[in-house]
Design a protein around this motif. Structure first.
Motif, mmCIF file in Angstrom:
data_model
loop_
_atom_site.group_PDB
_atom_site.id
_atom_site.type_symbol
_atom_site.label_atom_id
_atom_site.label_comp_id
_atom_site.label_asym_id
_atom_site.label_seq_id
_atom_site.Cartn_x
_atom_site.Cartn_y
_atom_site.Cartn_z
ATOM 1 N N LEU A 66 0.724 -1.311 -0.267
ATOM 2 C CA LEU A 66 0.106 0.070 -0.398
ATOM 3 C C LEU A 66 0.842 0.910 0.296
ATOM 4 C CD1 LEU A 66 -2.882 -1.108 2.138
ATOM 5 C CD2 LEU A 66 -2.814 -0.823 0.032
ATOM 6 N N ALA A 67 2.420 1.250 0.659
ATOM 7 C CA ALA A 67 2.960 2.272 0.227
ATOM 8 C C ALA A 67 4.073 2.530 -0.665
ATOM 9 C CB ALA A 67 3.823 2.769 1.766
ATOM 10 N N ALA A 68 4.054 1.897 -1.642
ATOM 11 C CA ALA A 68 5.575 1.442 -2.112
ATOM 12 C C ALA A 68 5.708 2.383 -2.680
ATOM 13 C CB ALA A 68 4.614 0.253 -3.010
ATOM 14 N N PHE A 69 5.902 3.793 -2.638
ATOM 15 C CA PHE A 69 5.753 4.344 -3.369
ATOM 16 C C PHE A 69 6.956 5.450 -3.947
ATOM 17 C CE2 PHE A 69 3.183 6.257 0.693
ATOM 18 C CZ PHE A 69 1.925 5.468 0.378
ATOM 19 N N ILE A 70 7.953 4.558 -3.857
ATOM 20 C CA ILE A 70 9.290 5.635 -4.186
ATOM 21 C C ILE A 70 9.386 5.363 -5.377
ATOM 22 C CG2 ILE A 70 11.716 4.813 -4.247
ATOM 23 C CD1 ILE A 70 12.022 4.911 -1.428
ATOM 24 N N GLN A 71 9.097 3.718 -6.443
ATOM 25 C CA GLN A 71 9.299 3.364 -7.559
ATOM 26 C C GLN A 71 8.584 3.867 -8.521
ATOM 27 O OE1 GLN A 71 9.480 -0.266 -8.622
ATOM 28 N NE2 GLN A 71 9.719 -0.636 -10.268
ATOM 29 N N ILE A 72 7.370 4.631 -7.953
ATOM 30 C CA ILE A 72 6.022 5.236 -9.076
ATOM 31 C C ILE A 72 6.871 6.640 -8.751
ATOM 32 C CG2 ILE A 72 3.837 6.340 -8.688
ATOM 33 C CD1 ILE A 72 3.053 3.603 -6.656
ATOM 34 N N TYR A 73 7.258 7.099 -8.371
ATOM 35 C CA TYR A 73 7.417 8.873 -7.837
ATOM 36 C C TYR A 73 9.129 9.228 -7.703
ATOM 37 C CZ TYR A 73 1.882 8.920 -7.003
ATOM 38 O OH TYR A 73 0.693 9.160 -6.509
ATOM 39 N N LEU A 74 9.656 8.520 -8.088
ATOM 40 C CA LEU A 74 11.091 8.439 -7.614
ATOM 41 C C LEU A 74 11.388 9.771 -8.897
ATOM 42 C CD1 LEU A 74 13.417 8.084 -6.526
ATOM 43 C CD2 LEU A 74 14.023 6.189 -8.366
ATOM 44 N N VAL A 75 10.498 9.010 -10.138
ATOM 45 C CA VAL A 75 11.584 10.768 -10.975
ATOM 46 C C VAL A 75 10.978 12.032 -10.951
ATOM 47 C CG1 VAL A 75 10.931 10.851 -13.462
ATOM 48 C CG2 VAL A 75 11.382 8.807 -12.898
ATOM 49 N N LEU A 76 9.804 12.086 -10.306
ATOM 50 C CA LEU A 76 8.964 13.285 -9.988
ATOM 51 C C LEU A 76 9.970 13.977 -9.431
ATOM 52 C CD1 LEU A 76 5.434 12.663 -10.123
ATOM 53 C CD2 LEU A 76 6.132 14.141 -11.794
ATOM 54 N N LEU A 193 -2.583 6.309 -5.185
ATOM 55 C CA LEU A 193 -3.537 7.280 -4.802
ATOM 56 C C LEU A 193 -3.343 7.613 -3.652
ATOM 57 C CD1 LEU A 193 -6.836 5.161 -6.239
ATOM 58 C CD2 LEU A 193 -5.621 7.280 -7.612
ATOM 59 N N ILE A 194 -2.976 6.844 -2.598
ATOM 60 C CA ILE A 194 -2.831 7.216 -1.339
ATOM 61 C C ILE A 194 -1.155 7.959 -1.934
ATOM 62 C CG2 ILE A 194 -1.863 6.372 0.987
ATOM 63 C CD1 ILE A 194 -3.051 3.779 0.441
ATOM 64 N N GLY A 195 0.161 7.803 -2.461
ATOM 65 C CA GLY A 195 1.517 8.644 -2.778
ATOM 66 C C GLY A 195 0.934 9.911 -3.169
ATOM 67 N N ALA A 196 -0.169 10.208 -4.587
ATOM 68 C CA ALA A 196 -0.424 11.690 -4.288
ATOM 69 C C ALA A 196 -1.046 11.451 -3.344
ATOM 70 C CB ALA A 196 -1.686 11.034 -5.396
ATOM 71 N N ALA A 197 -1.861 11.507 -2.480
ATOM 72 C CA ALA A 197 -2.741 12.213 -1.420
ATOM 73 C C ALA A 197 -1.714 12.885 -0.196
ATOM 74 C CB ALA A 197 -3.435 11.395 -0.671
ATOM 75 N N LEU A 198 -0.237 11.808 -0.053
ATOM 76 C CA LEU A 198 0.396 12.633 0.590
ATOM 77 C C LEU A 198 1.326 13.184 -0.175
ATOM 78 C CD1 LEU A 198 1.758 8.928 2.401
ATOM 79 C CD2 LEU A 198 0.745 10.069 3.638
ATOM 80 N N LEU A 199 1.509 13.811 -1.081
ATOM 81 C CA LEU A 199 2.452 14.490 -2.077
ATOM 82 C C LEU A 199 2.069 15.614 -2.186
ATOM 83 C CD1 LEU A 199 5.282 14.262 -3.613
ATOM 84 C CD2 LEU A 199 3.609 13.777 -5.339
ATOM 85 N N SER A 200 0.547 15.904 -2.287
ATOM 86 C CA SER A 200 0.156 17.069 -1.864
ATOM 87 C C SER A 200 0.637 18.600 -0.242
ATOM 88 C CB SER A 200 -1.699 16.995 -2.263
ATOM 89 O OG SER A 200 -1.969 16.360 -0.756
ATOM 90 N N VAL A 201 0.536 17.330 0.137
ATOM 91 C CA VAL A 201 1.448 17.076 1.516
ATOM 92 C C VAL A 201 2.746 17.844 1.534
ATOM 93 C CG1 VAL A 201 1.806 17.179 4.259
ATOM 94 C CG2 VAL A 201 -0.299 16.435 2.986
ATOM 95 N N SER A 202 4.049 16.800 1.512
ATOM 96 C CA SER A 202 4.618 17.062 0.745
ATOM 97 C C SER A 202 5.299 15.991 0.325
ATOM 98 C CB SER A 202 5.331 17.270 2.341
ATOM 99 O OG SER A 202 5.784 16.923 3.661
ATOM 100 N N TYR A 203 7.190 15.666 -0.560
ATOM 101 C CA TYR A 203 7.902 14.647 0.322
ATOM 102 C C TYR A 203 8.366 13.867 1.036
ATOM 103 C CZ TYR A 203 7.894 15.514 -5.627
ATOM 104 O OH TYR A 203 7.327 14.972 -6.500
ATOM 105 N N ASN A 204 8.348 14.832 2.233
ATOM 106 C CA ASN A 204 8.595 14.011 3.622
ATOM 107 C C ASN A 204 7.308 13.493 3.305
ATOM 108 O OD1 ASN A 204 11.430 15.731 3.219
ATOM 109 N ND2 ASN A 204 11.002 16.569 5.812
ATOM 110 N N ALA A 205 5.945 13.519 3.788
ATOM 111 C CA ALA A 205 5.232 12.509 3.911
ATOM 112 C C ALA A 205 5.832 11.155 3.353
ATOM 113 C CB ALA A 205 3.728 14.065 3.995
#
Length: 448
Positions: A66-76, A193-205
């Motif tokens: 559910l929290a496998a975000f890095i590969q998805i958002y690493l380029v950004l 989707l969860i990653g996009a919600a956290l990204l709206s806060v910050s990359y730290n989140a």
């Protein structure tokens, strides 16, 4: 006593009866033995008979995905830090290389220190490394951390499959693998989707969120997974010393039939991932609306998530070579259909056909490594398969797009040919799994 091993029926010895005639109490974490007569192969019965340790493992894997975000958002993330698109793309490639290495190392660790310990190393180590990416100042350090995050974070994959195998009755292994795959697919679907919600806060989140999920899995593993697995005396011969000169992955590669299976997995994964790389290029070049591409990908995801368990209930008792023939062969047929015409209907039909290959053969093909080799090498057999699958998905987009730029729509005929070769390799490489005489009962788990 007759038991089903994977997709084949085999005959193994009876477990010795208690002298008093009383039924032996189940040990903590032990998977219950197969019912001797009436049997229901559905997912509800399978989950009811699955041990608490195995259920905890499935939960931990799902939470982690559910929290496998890095590969998805690493380029950004990297371009936001001021790095070039080329540098960001290279980092993504490094992440993929780490996943291949991590599967190999994870398989070895699982055999050496046990699945539970390998999972704890994977989750606690990756949690610390994930957070470090936020604070490393230079590109070379970031590349090193990204490689380590991917490598260490992958250790748990072979370990999870090993532990599921040890805690699950053999006639349930294909179905529990289907449940495991469902958890992975659901997690991977929700993660963006969860990653996009956290990204709206910050990359730290975003990064701290992934680290928190890894630590949650580590806590589950620490509390619920067994430290070791106790085995009946009849299984002790599985722990015999390895033949001289053949240890570790050399012993795996010495299994020539299994090596053919690995070739099949590699070639199939190279072809399979063309729907993410070559197909959108072909759809756009044909002047077809990209809506159709999105519809084809959504069709695949919907069918896999909603139908794979039901299909597995049917196919898990088929002869393993029949399952392999359909599971691998329909990939060739599906991609060949793309070559007929660039009309949207053929994109949809082709996608439907290779999606059928996934729901028919996926659980069996992924469960097979745990059944193919001796118990002492189970982690390495699984790690070898997962590493070549990861290698294929890394090479596939590059090779597919290069061929497409050279030959255009004929790429689909080449893809179909490669998938057909993979089917032959799979049929030759997949053997009837080990009989119950070698591993008569699911193992009992011990927490201490």
């Amino acid at each position: 006593m007759t038991a089903v091993v994977g997709n084949e029926e085999t005959t193994g010895p009876e477990r010795p009866a208690d002298p008093t005639g009383a039924e032996r109490p189940a040990q903590p974490g032990a998977a219950p033995p197969a019912p001797p007569e009436k049997d229901d192969d559905g997912v509800i019965v399978t989950l009811r008979e699955t041990s608490r340790a195995a259920k905890a493992l499935l939960l931990g894997v799902f939470v982690n995905k559910l929290a496998a975000f890095i590969q998805i958002y690493l380029v950004l993330f990297l371009t936001n830090r001021g790095f070039s698109p080329t540098q960001a793309g290279l980092a993504l490639g490094v992440y993929g290389a780490g996943a291949v290495a991590g599967s190999l190392i994870g398989g070895s660790l699982s055999d050496r220190i046990g699945p539970r310990a390998a999972t704890l190393v994977s989750m606690t180590g990756s949690a610390a490394l994930i957070v470090s990416i936020l604070y490393l100042p230079t590109y070379p350090l970031l590349l090193g951390a990204i490689f380590l995050v991917s490598t260490v974070g992958q250790f748990y994959r072979p370990a999870a499959q090993v532990l599921l195998t040890e805690l699950t009755p053999k006639h349930r292994l294909v179905m529990i693998t289907a449940v495991y795959r469902l958890g992975l697919n659901l997690g991977m679907t929700a993660a963006p989707l969860i990653g996009a919600a956290l990204l709206s806060v910050s990359y730290n989140a975003l990064f701290w969120g992934e680290a928190a999920a890894a630590l949650t899995f580590a806590v589950i593993a620490s509390l619920a997974l067994p430290r070791r697995v106790s085995r009946p005396a009849a299984e002790q011969k599985a722990a015999e010393p390895e033949p001289a000169g053949r240890s570790g992955y050399r012993a795996v590669l010495a299994d020539r039939r299994y090596s053919l299976y690995l070739v099949a997995v590699l070639l199939t994964s190279i072809v399979y991932c063309q729907y993410t790389a070559t197909l959108p290029l072909d759809v756009a070049a044909a002047g077809v609306s990209l809506w159709w591409y999105g519809a084809a990908v959504s069709l695949n995801g919907f069918i896999v998530i909603t139908c794979e368990l039901a299909m597995t209930k049917v196919v898990q008792r088929w002869p393993i070579r029949l399952t392999a023939l359909l599971g691998l062969g329909l990939v060739s047929v599906g991609y060949a259909i793309y070559a007929i015409s660039p009309l949207p209907v053929w994109f949809m039909v082709g996608t439907l056909v290779w999606t059928l290959s996934e729901i028919i053969g996926g659980p069996t093909v992924f469960a097979y490594p745990a059944m193919a080799g001796p118990e002492r090498l189970r982690g390495r057999y699984i790690g070898a398969m997962q590493s070549v699958f990861g290698l294929g998905t890394a090479l596939g987009p590059v090779l597919g797009t290069l061929v497409w730029f050279q030959v255009g729509r004929s790429v689909w005929l080449w893809a179909a040919l490669v998938a057909a070769v993979a089917t032959v390799a799979g049929l030759l490489g997949m053997r009837t799994p080990a009989t119950g005489a070698e591993e008569p009962q699911p193992a009992a788990a011990s927490a201490g």
